[in-house]
Scaffold this motif. Sequence first.
Motif, short mmCIF file in Angstrom:
data_model
loop_
_atom_site.label_atom_id
_atom_site.label_comp_id
_atom_site.label_asym_id
_atom_site.label_seq_id
_atom_site.Cartn_x
_atom_site.Cartn_y
_atom_site.Cartn_z
N ASP A 153 28.18 -21.25 84.24
CA ASP A 153 27.76 -21.49 85.62
C ASP A 153 26.41 -20.86 85.94
O ASP A 153 25.72 -21.29 86.86
N THR A 158 23.24 -26.15 84.30
CA THR A 158 24.59 -26.51 84.71
C THR A 158 24.63 -27.00 86.15
O THR A 158 24.08 -26.37 87.05
N ASN A 159 25.30 -28.12 86.34
CA ASN A 159 25.52 -28.66 87.67
C ASN A 159 26.80 -28.04 88.23
O ASN A 159 27.90 -28.48 87.91
N LYS A 160 26.66 -27.04 89.05
CA LYS A 160 27.83 -26.33 89.56
C LYS A 160 28.58 -27.13 90.63
O LYS A 160 29.67 -26.73 91.04
N ARG A 186 37.50 -23.88 88.74
CA ARG A 186 36.37 -24.49 88.03
C ARG A 186 36.81 -25.48 86.96
O ARG A 186 36.16 -26.49 86.73
#
Length: 288
Positions: A153, A158-160, A186
């Motif tokens: 993350d 990274t596309n959170k 998540r």
Amino acid sequence: MCDDDIHPGLVHDLRLSRRTFGLAAAALGGVAATAAGAQSPVVEKDVEIRTADGVADAALYYPEGKAKWPAVLIWPDVLSLRPAFRDMGRRLAAAGYVVLVPNLYYRVKKAPVIDGTFDFSKPDDREKLTPMRATVTPEGTDRDAAAYVAFLDAQAQTNKARKVGVQGYCMGGPLSFRTAAAAPDRIAAVASFHGGGLFTDQPTSPHLLIAKTHADYLICVADNDDKQDPTVKDKLKAAFAEAKRPAKIEVYEGAAHGWTVKGSQVYNEPAAEKAWAELLALYKKALA
């Protein structure tokens, strides 16, 4: 079910062939062909991740470019991080994911933990793994999983806004279940390939964690594992149903334990490509 005695024999590392992408299309009616068409150049890095128990060595992969992608954690099999799993991480990243492949045994040795070939039929070779495997505990895995998801993350790539996937092989199957429970907010997709010990009578059995998760599951079972205990798949189906978690559980007829790992003596390319295509379909659906 992940006993060393039924694990593949001679293991050595080979590179993935380009034609594997074509086999995936035949396996699942074009699902993987679509993903293969979107292949991107990949950045790969050796990284170190601080955990509660030390510093873990791992391999990180992501597509080139300025876009952001969903993240995936890969738990390798009992031989841990090595070229076969580096290839796997690279291939998954090329399909549009930020991928982390850690060394299971960082507490005692940096990867690769085995030099040269390894023969599971030889007791001396199997014995090399015993002290290392003892360092992978349920509690330690939970701590590691939280650290690895946090590391993913924290990556700029990274596309959170998207959820995270986790996949595991052999002993990595149970670790994937634990990851989903350690980071339930998540982790939205869990895949296990010839995973061992997913349902046991112990209080640490992975199946007991399913209700704590918010993930969709893909459980790909080796034919010889199923024959050793045909009741496991049905017990797992019941556990998923009770927890109201969606799960696809399939026995891969004719595919032996370890069939998805390139370089193993039992590697089954058509069956491995079918499993890979199922994995991509899971991630496409669940990591939204």
